[in-house]
Design a protein around this motif. Structure first.
Motif, short mmCIF file in Angstrom:
data_model
loop_
_atom_site.label_atom_id
_atom_site.label_comp_id
_atom_site.label_asym_id
_atom_site.label_seq_id
_atom_site.Cartn_x
_atom_site.Cartn_y
_atom_site.Cartn_z
N TRP A 248 0.83 -1.20 0.00
CA TRP A 248 0.00 0.00 0.00
C TRP A 248 0.87 1.25 0.00
CZ3 TRP A 248 -4.93 1.11 -0.91
CH2 TRP A 248 -5.38 2.39 -0.60
N LEU A 249 1.92 1.25 0.78
CA LEU A 249 2.81 2.41 0.84
C LEU A 249 3.49 2.68 -0.49
CD1 LEU A 249 4.43 1.83 4.37
CD2 LEU A 249 2.63 3.47 3.76
N ALA A 250 3.61 1.66 -1.33
CA ALA A 250 4.29 1.83 -2.61
C ALA A 250 3.40 2.47 -3.67
CB ALA A 250 4.78 0.47 -3.12
N LEU A 251 2.10 2.59 -3.40
CA LEU A 251 1.18 3.18 -4.37
C LEU A 251 1.39 4.68 -4.48
CD1 LEU A 251 -2.16 1.38 -3.39
CD2 LEU A 251 -0.57 0.75 -5.22
N ASN A 252 1.21 5.22 -5.69
CA ASN A 252 1.26 6.67 -5.86
C ASN A 252 -0.12 7.26 -5.54
OD1 ASN A 252 -0.47 6.60 -8.20
ND2 ASN A 252 1.31 6.06 -9.46
N PRO A 253 -0.25 8.58 -5.41
CA PRO A 253 -1.54 9.17 -5.00
C PRO A 253 -2.71 8.80 -5.91
CG PRO A 253 0.21 10.79 -4.77
CD PRO A 253 0.81 9.60 -5.44
N ALA A 254 -2.50 8.75 -7.21
CA ALA A 254 -3.60 8.40 -8.13
C ALA A 254 -4.05 6.97 -7.92
CB ALA A 254 -3.16 8.62 -9.57
N GLN A 255 -3.08 6.06 -7.72
CA GLN A 255 -3.43 4.66 -7.48
C GLN A 255 -4.18 4.51 -6.15
OE1 GLN A 255 0.60 3.21 -7.75
NE2 GLN A 255 0.24 2.30 -9.78
#
Length: 535
Positions: A327-334
């Motif tokens: 989850w922490l690896a996701l960018n804001p759009a994701q």
């Protein structure tokens, strides 16, 4: 020096016994310790949109409602004070120094604010009786306590847990004052749910709107999702209408999910979406931290298998557990897409048991990320039996207006006859108050909240005595003053540049002025600008 009058809440906070705490610590450690303490206090002020006006060595002075006017300045000040009292100071055990204990005092009222300069040093400050009383309250507060004036308590009575602290003699004031203490022991929620608001008069003049809302629910059960926007000015009765409607639906067994956007949380990403998610999953609206923690653990343990892919998004919003690396690896759009998918799944799961109502109260105050989320979510609900009701003010711009599934209902000011009926319900039929009713109705100009606050002002200054629905006029009230609650609404409206009303009450004239700005008030003779006692 440019100055102006504003309605604010003033917070004084002091580290108790800082001298004795630091008597055996060297200067560097003492400075570091107080620096960390002040940083944490200033962080609490900034969290709720306040302004640090002065640093006092081992404390500070903060203003809420200035330089930017805020309708909820008293609530923000109390929430900041609670955050201060509950915060731990990192590395507080350096040199054997224990965690500091704080005293806090809060008062609300009118002040003169502006840039204050002395001895080649300047800061944004305030002056007036309101400031001095807040300072006195801080001195009277017990260690670990928060004392507030009756003026502040009146503004937060339905949102913050308080208890009376009696009547106190204050040095420098001729008369003793009523004092209240904010309850710190319980883990208070950010603000009370809407249903906690007191209703001491019946709902009047909104029968047509209630019929439209009831008909919309029947349409949803036959044809799928509909969204109704209730549009109206501050105090016009949108929230009261929602409360009565929700009560009626609850008696009929219709499920209701309620979410409220709050101005002080508008800078915190997904704050409104978090509130909606908590309602959809059924987290209890309670101030007890142990109950909420237990409910979160139960929610994780019973999370359905078909929603496993959405647990990470719900966890991110509700803080159920520490987020995983994926989850922490996701960018804001994701992350926004995943949160939107989780909300859609939660709504679909709720409609399995039948049609339900989803309320988004004060959506115009929602944070930017939550607004974008809602704009994308609502069109995806069209095939579901869900009725969505959003409330907002006339200057709110949204993208649903042209959608076939959206309709808007403007909540107009009440007519004079309806306002007289409301005034009679509030005051009663004693002959002494009949003349008062006509005057109050003229001043309130169709706004139920304004009428209520004007009545409170007359009760506070001793002009009215009795109980709701059975008051008597004890003495002529003279010229009515603007209650602080109304002045805060007017001030915030002026700060945000809201357009002047264009409804049937457009016969308005500017009767309230502050520097560089004119605020439009209903037609009536001018009100005085001084804040009322205990308002």
């Amino acid at each position: 020096m440019l100055t102006e009058n504003k309605q604010v809440s003033v917070l004084f906070v002091d580290v108790c016994n800082s001298t004795s705490l630091l008597q055996h610590v060297d200067p560097e450690e003492a400075r570091a310790y107080l620096g960390r303490a002040l940083d944490r206090l200033a962080e609490a002020v900034e969290t709720y949109g306040g302004t640090v006006s002065q640093l006092l060595g081992d404390g500070l002075v903060a203003l809420f409602g200035a330089p930017v006017a805020q309708e909820d300045h008293a609530l923000r000040a109390c929430l900041a004070a609670l955050k201060m009292q509950r915060a731990s100071i990192p590395a507080h055990d350096v040199g054997g120094v224990v965690s500091p204990t704080l005293r806090i005092g809060i008062n609300s009222g009118e002040v003169l604010v502006g840039i204050v300069g002395q001895y080649r040093w300047s800061h944004y400050g305030a002056d007036g009786k309101t400031i001095h009383l807040a300072s006195r309250l801080e001195k009277m507060a017990p260690p670990g306590g928060i004392l507030i004036s009756a003026a502040t308590q009146r503004l937060v009575a339905q949102q913050i847990d308080t208890r009376t602290a009696g009547v106190r003699i204050v040095r420098g004031l001729d008369d003793p004052i009523e004092v209240h203490e904010v309850v710190v022991e319980t883990e208070s929620s950010a603000a009370a749910p809407l249903t906690r608001k007191q209703r001491w008069a019946p709902l009047i003049g909104r029968e047509d709107t209630l019929r439209i809302l009831e008909g919309a629910l029947e349409t949803v059960q036959r044809s799928g999702m509909r969204t109704i926007g209730l549009c109206g000015d501050a105090g016009i009765g949108k929230s009261r209408l929602i409360v009565d409607w929700m009560d009626s639906l609850a008696r009929e067994g219709v499920e209701v999910c309620f979410s409220q956007a709050r101005g002080y949380a508008s800078t915190r990403a997904y704050s409104t979406a978090t509130d909606l998610t908590a309602s959809l999953v059924g987290l209890p609206q309670t101030s007890a931290a142990d109950i909420r923690h237990s409910a979160k653990q139960t929610l994780i343990a019973k999370w359905p298998d078909d929603g496993a892919e959405h647990l990470a998004a719900v966890n991110d919003l509700l803080g159920l557990a520490a987020p995983d690396e994926a989850w922490l690896a996701l960018n804001p759009a994701q992350r926004r897409r995943r949160i939107g998918e989780a909300l859609l799944w939660l709504v679909r799961r709720r409609v399995r048991s039948g049609a339900f109502l989803l309320v988004l109260e004060d959506v115009f105050l929602a944070d930017r990320e939550s607004r974008r989320l809602f704009e994308g979510l609502l069109p995806k609900l069209q095939a579901l039996p869900v009725l969505i009701c959003v409330t907002y003010r006339p200057d709110f711009d949204h993208q649903w207006r042209r959608a076939s599934w959206f309709s808007e209902r403007v909540i107009e000011p009440l007519g004079d006859g309806e306002m007289l009926q409301l005034a009679r319900a509030c005051l009663g039929d004693d002959p002494s108050v009949l003349g008062v009713m006509t005057e109050l109705v003229a001043r309130a100009d169709g706004n139920p909240f304004f009428l209520e606050q004007l009545v409170f002002t007359l009760i506070d200054d001793g002009s009215l005595e009795g109980t709701p629905g059975a008051y008597r006029l004890q003495r002529p009230f003279g010229e009515l003053r603007v209650p602080g609650s109304i002045a805060a609404v007017i001030g915030a409206r002026g700060s945000t540049g809201c357009p002047k009303p264009q409804n049937r009450r457009s016969r308005l004239r500017p009767s309230w002025a502050i520097p560089s700005r004119t605020i439009w008030l209903p037609r009536c003779r001018p009100w005085t600008s001084s804040a009322p006692k205990n308002c």
